[in-house]
Design a protein around this motif. Structure first.
Motif, PDB file in Angstrom:
ATOM      1  N   ILE A 161       0.840  -1.197   0.000  1.00 11.59           N
ATOM      2  CA  ILE A 161       0.000   0.000   0.000  1.00 11.59           C
ATOM      3  C   ILE A 161       0.873   1.245   0.000  1.00 11.59           C
ATOM      4  CG2 ILE A 161      -1.724   1.297   1.339  1.00 11.59           C
ATOM      5  CD1 ILE A 161      -2.699  -1.382   2.435  1.00 11.59           C
ATOM      6  N   ARG A 199      -7.378   9.287   0.989  1.00  8.68           N
ATOM      7  CA  ARG A 199      -7.223   7.856   0.724  1.00  8.68           C
ATOM      8  C   ARG A 199      -6.069   7.577  -0.241  1.00  8.68           C
ATOM      9  NH1 ARG A 199     -11.782   5.102   2.544  1.00  8.68           N
ATOM     10  NH2 ARG A 199     -13.708   6.345   2.690  1.00  8.68           N
ATOM     11  N   ALA A 230      -3.906   5.391   3.859  1.00  8.61           N
ATOM     12  CA  ALA A 230      -4.483   4.175   3.290  1.00  8.61           C
ATOM     13  C   ALA A 230      -4.044   2.937   4.068  1.00  8.61           C
ATOM     14  CB  ALA A 230      -4.086   4.050   1.820  1.00  8.61           C
ATOM     15  N   GLN A 238      -6.509   0.426   6.187  1.00  9.02           N
ATOM     16  CA  GLN A 238      -6.598  -0.988   5.822  1.00  9.02           C
ATOM     17  C   GLN A 238      -6.281  -1.893   7.009  1.00  9.02           C
ATOM     18  OE1 GLN A 238      -4.153  -3.494   5.366  1.00  9.02           O
ATOM     19  NE2 GLN A 238      -5.445  -4.970   4.274  1.00  9.02           N
ATOM     20  N   ARG A 239      -5.227  -1.557   7.784  1.00  8.19           N
ATOM     21  CA  ARG A 239      -4.829  -2.388   8.918  1.00  8.19           C
ATOM     22  C   ARG A 239      -5.828  -2.273  10.077  1.00  8.19           C
ATOM     23  NH1 ARG A 239      -2.060  -4.213   5.406  1.00  8.19           N
ATOM     24  NH2 ARG A 239       0.206  -4.530   5.497  1.00  8.19           N
ATOM     25  N   GLN A 278      -9.009  -1.697   9.792  1.00  8.07           N
ATOM     26  CA  GLN A 278     -10.212  -2.439   9.415  1.00  8.07           C
ATOM     27  C   GLN A 278      -9.963  -3.945   9.494  1.00  8.07           C
ATOM     28  OE1 GLN A 278     -11.917  -1.783   5.412  1.00  8.07           O
ATOM     29  NE2 GLN A 278     -13.854  -1.459   6.494  1.00  8.07           N
ATOM     30  N   ALA A 279      -8.697  -4.376   9.198  1.00 10.22           N
ATOM     31  CA  ALA A 279      -8.365  -5.790   9.332  1.00 10.22           C
ATOM     32  C   ALA A 279      -8.427  -6.230  10.790  1.00 10.22           C
ATOM     33  CB  ALA A 279      -6.967  -6.056   8.753  1.00 10.22           C
ATOM     34  N   ARG A 289     -13.363  -5.104  11.962  1.00 16.51           N
ATOM     35  CA  ARG A 289     -14.156  -4.925  10.735  1.00 16.51           C
ATOM     36  C   ARG A 289     -15.138  -3.764  10.846  1.00 16.51           C
ATOM     37  NH1 ARG A 289     -19.168  -7.184  11.441  1.00 16.51           N
ATOM     38  NH2 ARG A 289     -19.429  -8.611  13.209  1.00 16.51           N
ATOM     39  N   GLU A 323     -14.128   2.226  10.080  1.00 16.12           N
ATOM     40  CA  GLU A 323     -14.286   2.808   8.743  1.00 16.12           C
ATOM     41  C   GLU A 323     -13.716   4.220   8.766  1.00 16.12           C
ATOM     42  OE1 GLU A 323     -18.235   2.700   7.259  1.00 16.12           O
ATOM     43  OE2 GLU A 323     -17.762   3.837   5.437  1.00 16.12           O
ATOM     44  N   GLU A 349       1.305   0.158  11.389  1.00 13.49           N
ATOM     45  CA  GLU A 349       0.637  -1.123  11.585  1.00 13.49           C
ATOM     46  C   GLU A 349       0.468  -1.438  13.069  1.00 13.49           C
ATOM     47  OE1 GLU A 349       2.276  -4.330   9.419  1.00 13.49           O
ATOM     48  OE2 GLU A 349       2.256  -3.297   7.487  1.00 13.49           O
TER      49      GLU A 349
END
Length: 844
Positions: A131, A287, A293, A297-298, A300-301, A304, A307, A331
């Motif tokens: 990313i 974004r 970004a 992404q991390r 949300q991983a 869930r 947002e 991360e």
């Protein structure tokens, strides 16, 4: 067709790297020839000293007097007027060119063996999404099309390794021999870097200098190699890559490091942090920034429900900015979102960064940035998570779940709690879980360094090192027993232990200093698990533990170490091996129920006596004792050792048919044991014995078939041995054309693999058969020196070669001339041999 330069009496042939004077070939020396070619290419102008130094010594720092010495040598060869010195400016080539020399047709060369086909890239099957690096991928892709050595430089945790993995993944089909990944993170010894690279490529590095072996192995390859985590071994990596750059023109290398290698041929690409918005921006624009970004992404991983939206955008951007856009730090932060929530996370981060604001001005980048993220993350772990994380730091290169439980758990933290905490650490990106049916886990290099710091700060370092060493002792002691148990195919045995070899080395190094008992216990299983193509590391294991084997150790441990070590030294130092095997046998005889181990020790002694002084009576007695012990119900691998000991006796005493029959029986046992390497060696030995028995055509037929099987594989050292033995068979048949073709092809590899002992007598006989008696006499002297340095007398086929060569020479020369030339030959250097032995004219 190759071009040459002619200047009056002189002719320069670049392809052959020779200078002809009045038609006679001379060799001015490698560096002098490089200087000459640089002056010839630029003979229309003055070439500065600095330019000549760069052209003749690329990537090296040398004194100016080296250049003066080479110019002086060229003037002696070409005349003082050939090279003019322009004071303060440099040198110029001054000879007038004659008419261009006709193109020189080169004699056809025999086709070289097929290049090996590396296929195991060591890249993860599934890559972590990349990313925010689209621009970097594009830039690096362009640079890789222009440069053979490219180094990605950046701070720890900035994403160098992942970027390199994606670059390799995209170029899998761009090179004939593919791509390969070499991770140096767990390698701490410079002397093993070359063998680590060779091992990662699946190449054999030979018996001699591992760098020379590696150079020869990669010479024919067209491939892309990535060397990851080079920063702690910069000098050695630079030395190796400079050598490979010159040896393998089709090799391209990508390096990741926190500092450049500082090589002349290196192109450095500095990897910046992920992009961040410099001002307030819209959600859609945000974004597109890599840091935002990645966090989204991390996060949300991890949760869930998370947002990225207008309501939390400013907080996310602030977190990413505070973390300097470093991917690993981002991360780690994103993994804490489910526990803390976004705003509390930002507040915690602010507080900790005020306390850990980067350290001193001279601190390395890792301590200014990643340390802060790691200390923050470590501080947010609960007590159990902190304990498990720091204790995992003792592992090198990875660990299994069972191993983690064995080392980390104690009375306050049971094995099942370790499982739960390990899962939490994986979720938070502090531990990496590698895929597979049986997952393995690892700490990245930087988190591991931090974990070790915390381990020392907690006062647990010694205790955990001891537990790690004990776990490795249990692993490799069990492995030693399993090797002879018949419960597992030998090939599978090697595969199963390969992931823990770095842990074994680490435990051994610690135990040598702090726990000699454990060091000696680890050695036999670890040495065997290193496989035969890692002989230097095997040798280190045996040598490093030899002085620790004293009478204070338990008798069974002394015996096991001595028996296994005897096998290693039998071919290399027979007298030492005999002492070790006798010691093991004596100890096992005194212990009830040790028939199988005594059998192994006796087999080792028989084998060692084969290469030692004339002790045939003892060998027969030991062999009889060994056979009396053998039990047909024992696993095939155990009985294979006994057969090998017996057939060596038959071979040495000239009973070749019996030896071959036993080799075929041994092959059946090795096949049952699943031992492919032993089967390969056995085929070579059978062909060798066929030749010894006088069945020349049968030997040639076997060797040709084996050569065809090995061509195109990674077994380059084995292929070389087969080709040298085949050369002896061709000579026995009187076919000098086939023998010469093989020797011309093989000689460079002979030097790299330190295999002169297998080639020297063949070279002498070739010269004798070609009616070059003066050359043959000198080569016989050279062969005597080679065998003496090896510490053993000639084996049967080499001895016959030498005897035949001497017989032919004595028919053409008087005794005094022969002895004089042979004595001269004892002083020949390895580098002198090719021109002498493979020339077409007798060297009087």
């Amino acid at each position: 067709m190759l071009h040459s330069y002619r200047f009056g009496r002189f002719e320069v042939r670049p392809a052959q790297r020779v200078v002809l004077v009045d038609g006679k070939s001379t060799n001015p020396g490698a560096r002098a020839f490089d200087v000459l070619m640089a002056l010839l290419h630029h003979r229309d102008r003055v070439v500065s000293k600095d330019e000549l130094l760069d052209l003749a010594w690329p990537g090296l720092v040398v004194e100016e007097n080296n250049l003066q010495a080479q110019v002086s040598a060229l003037r002696k060869l070409l005349g003082p007027q050939a090279i003019v010195t322009i004071p303060g400016r440099g040198y110029r080539f001054a000879l007038e060119a004659s008419d261009a020399a006709p193109d020189i047709a080169q004699p056809p060369l025999p086709p070289p063996p097929s290049a090996p086909q590396p296929n195991n890239t060591h890249l993860p099957l599934v890559l972590t999404p990349l990313i925010g690096r689209t621009h970097d991928v594009s830039n690096l892709g362009n640079l890789m099309g222009q440069h053979r050595l490219l180094t990605i430089v950046g701070a720890g945790g900035i994403g160098k390794s992942l970027l390199a993995q994606w670059l390799l993944h995209e170029r899998r089909g761009a090179h004939q021999h593919g791509v390969a990944w070499v991770d140096l993170a767990s390698q701490t010894s410079p002397e093993f870097v070359a063998s680590t690279v060779a091992g990662a490529l699946g190449l054999q590095s030979g018996h001699g200098d591992p760098l020379k072996g590696l150079m020869e192995a990669v010479r024919p390859l067209s491939m892309l190699i990535a060397i990851d985590n080079a920063e702690h071994l910069l000098d050695e990596v630079a030395r190796i890559l400079q050598a490979l750059h010159q040896a393998a023109p089709q090799l391209q290398v990508l390096v990741t490091s926190q500092a450049p290698l500082k090589l002349a041929n290196e192109w450095v690409y500095r990897l910046d942090a992920l992009a961040l918005p410099e001002r307030a921006t819209t959600l859609d624009e945000a974004r597109n920034f890599g840091a935002v970004a990645l966090f989204a992404q991390r996060a949300q991983a991890a949760d869930r429900r998370f947002e990225l939206g207008p309501q939390n955008l400013a907080t996310v951007v602030e977190i990413c900015r505070r973390l300097d856009g470093l991917p690993l730090a981002i991360e780690l932060a994103a993994a804490r979102v489910p526990l803390l929530g976004l705003v509390p996370l930002a507040n915690s981060l602010n507080e900790r960064l005020r306390l850990l604001n980067g350290g001193g001005r001279g601190a390395p980048a890792r301590q200014k940035t990643l340390r802060a993220a790691l200390e923050w993350s470590y501080g947010l772990l609960d007590a159990s998570e902190q304990t498990v994380f720091r204790r995992l730091g003792v592992f090198v290169g990875g660990f299994s779940l069972e191993m983690a439980q064995q080392v980390v758990a104690d009375k306050d933290l049971d094995a099942w709690a370790v499982v739960d905490v390990l899962g939490a650490l994986v979720d938070r990106s502090l531990v990496i879980a590698d895929g597979g049916d049986t997952p393995r886990y690892r700490l990245l290099d930087t988190p591991r360094s931090y974990a070790l710091e915390q381990l020392a700060a907690a006062g647990e370092d010694t205790a955990l090192r001891q537990r790690h060493a004990q776990a490795m002792r249990h692993l490799f002691e069990q492995a030693d027993r399993d090797f002879f148990s018949g419960k597992q195919r030998i090939d599978d045995w090697y595969v199963s232990l390969a992931p823990d070899l770095s842990n074994g080395h680490e435990a051994l190094s610690w135990a040598i200093q702090h726990d000699p008992h454990t060091a000696v216990a680890i050695a036999p299983g670890l040495a065997e698990a290193l496989t035969s193509d890692r002989r230097r590391e095997r040798r280190f294991v045996w040598q490093a533990t030899a002085l620790l084997v004293t009478d204070q150790l338990p008798a069974d441990l002394q015996a096991r170490w001595s028996s296994r070590a005897a096998y290693f030294w039998a071919y290399r130092q027979p007298a030492l091996a005999c002492r070790l095997a006798r010691r093991a046998a004596t100890l096992y005889r005194a212990q009830p129920g040790e028939q199988r181990n005594l059998y192994h020790a006796l087999a080792a002694l028989v084998y060692a006596l084969t290469y030692g002084p004339e002790q045939r009576q003892e060998q027969r007695e030991v062999l009889a004792e060994m056979w009396a012990l053998e039990d047909p119900a024992w696993p095939p691998i155990v009985r294979s050792y006994g057969l090998f000991a017996s057939l060596t006796c038959n071979f040495i005493e000239g009973r070749f048919d019996q030896a071959i029959e036993q080799l075929l029986q041994k092959a059946t046992l090795d096949a049952l044991a699943g031992y492919s390497e032993a089967l390969l060696r056995g085929e070579d030995i059978i062909a060798y014995m066929e030749l010894a028995a006088g069945r020349v055509d049968a030997s040639i037929s076997r060797y040709l078939a084996l050569q065809a099987r090995l061509a195109g594989t990674r077994h380059m050292a084995t292929l070389l041995l087969v080709q040298l033995h085949l050369t002896g068979a061709w000579l026995a048949k009187g076919d000098t054309q086939q023998a010469r073709a093989l020797l011309e092809t093989c000689w460079p590899q002979v030097l790299h693999f330190d295999a002169q002992v297998y080639a020297a007598d063949n070279l002498a006989l070739l010269a004798a058969l070609e009616s070059r008696p003066h050359t043959a006499s000198r080569l016989l002297g050279y062969a005597d020196t080679v065998h003496a340095a090896h510490g053993k007398s000639r084996e049967v086929n080499e001895a016959r070669c030498a005897e035949c060569a001497e017989h032919l020479v004595r028919q053409q020369l008087d005794a005094a001339s022969f002895e004089r030339l042979k004595t001269l030959g004892t002083g020949l250097r390895h580098d002198d041999i090719a021109a002498l032995a493979l020339g077409r004219v007798d060297a009087v």
